[in-house]
Design a protein around this motif. Sequence first.
Motif, short mmCIF file in Angstrom:
data_model
loop_
_atom_site.label_atom_id
_atom_site.label_comp_id
_atom_site.label_asym_id
_atom_site.label_seq_id
_atom_site.Cartn_x
_atom_site.Cartn_y
_atom_site.Cartn_z
N ARG A 85 0.83 -1.18 -0.11
CA ARG A 85 0.12 -0.05 0.01
C ARG A 85 0.72 1.10 0.09
NH1 ARG A 85 -3.16 -1.04 4.84
NH2 ARG A 85 -3.67 -3.21 4.27
N PHE A 86 1.93 1.21 0.80
CA PHE A 86 2.73 2.29 0.74
C PHE A 86 3.46 2.70 -0.46
CE2 PHE A 86 7.21 3.78 0.98
CZ PHE A 86 7.37 4.64 1.37
N TRP A 87 4.10 1.72 -1.27
CA TRP A 87 4.43 1.91 -2.56
C TRP A 87 3.59 2.26 -3.79
CZ3 TRP A 87 9.21 3.46 -3.18
CH2 TRP A 87 10.00 2.89 -2.38
N GLU A 88 2.30 1.88 -3.42
CA GLU A 88 1.13 2.20 -4.35
C GLU A 88 0.99 3.57 -4.18
OE1 GLU A 88 -3.63 1.03 -4.91
OE2 GLU A 88 -2.19 -0.11 -3.81
N GLY A 89 0.95 3.90 -2.91
CA GLY A 89 0.79 5.46 -2.56
C GLY A 89 1.65 6.44 -3.19
N THR A 90 2.92 5.99 -2.94
CA THR A 90 3.95 6.64 -3.41
C THR A 90 4.00 6.95 -4.87
OG1 THR A 90 5.41 4.74 -3.37
CG2 THR A 90 5.64 6.36 -1.60
N ALA A 91 3.47 5.60 -5.73
CA ALA A 91 3.56 5.81 -7.22
C ALA A 91 2.45 6.51 -7.60
CB ALA A 91 3.36 4.12 -7.71
N ALA A 92 1.40 6.79 -6.83
CA ALA A 92 0.18 7.61 -7.31
C ALA A 92 0.52 9.10 -6.99
CB ALA A 92 -1.03 7.28 -6.48
N MET A 93 1.68 9.31 -6.46
CA MET A 93 1.82 10.90 -6.25
C MET A 93 2.60 11.56 -7.37
SD MET A 93 2.63 10.93 -2.04
CE MET A 93 3.33 12.52 -1.92
#
Length: 93
Positions: A85-93
């Motif tokens: 979830r963390f990496w998904e959130g950082t990729a979405a930014m």
Amino acid sequence: MIEYPDGKFHPRLLCKLRGSVFPYAFIAALPATLISVLLQSYGGDWGDEVLGLSRPNTVAGQVWTGVTSFLGFVIVFRTSQAYSRFWEGTAAM
């Protein structure tokens, strides 16, 4: 907060006590360590009688193994989910 000279990390910083959590952890762990050492050195069976513990049996050991294995699996699964979830959130930014 620890102030780093020149903004760089140095291995000597591992030995510093100022700003470290090790002194507080030592204070918290010292009484439990002393009690366990005293109970073990006084006699193996004496500590069990005082604390109301009985000899371990195989069923209790198997239950303990099952519970800790399940808990380990759950912790690893949840950590993996949080990491993704963390990496998904950082990729979405």
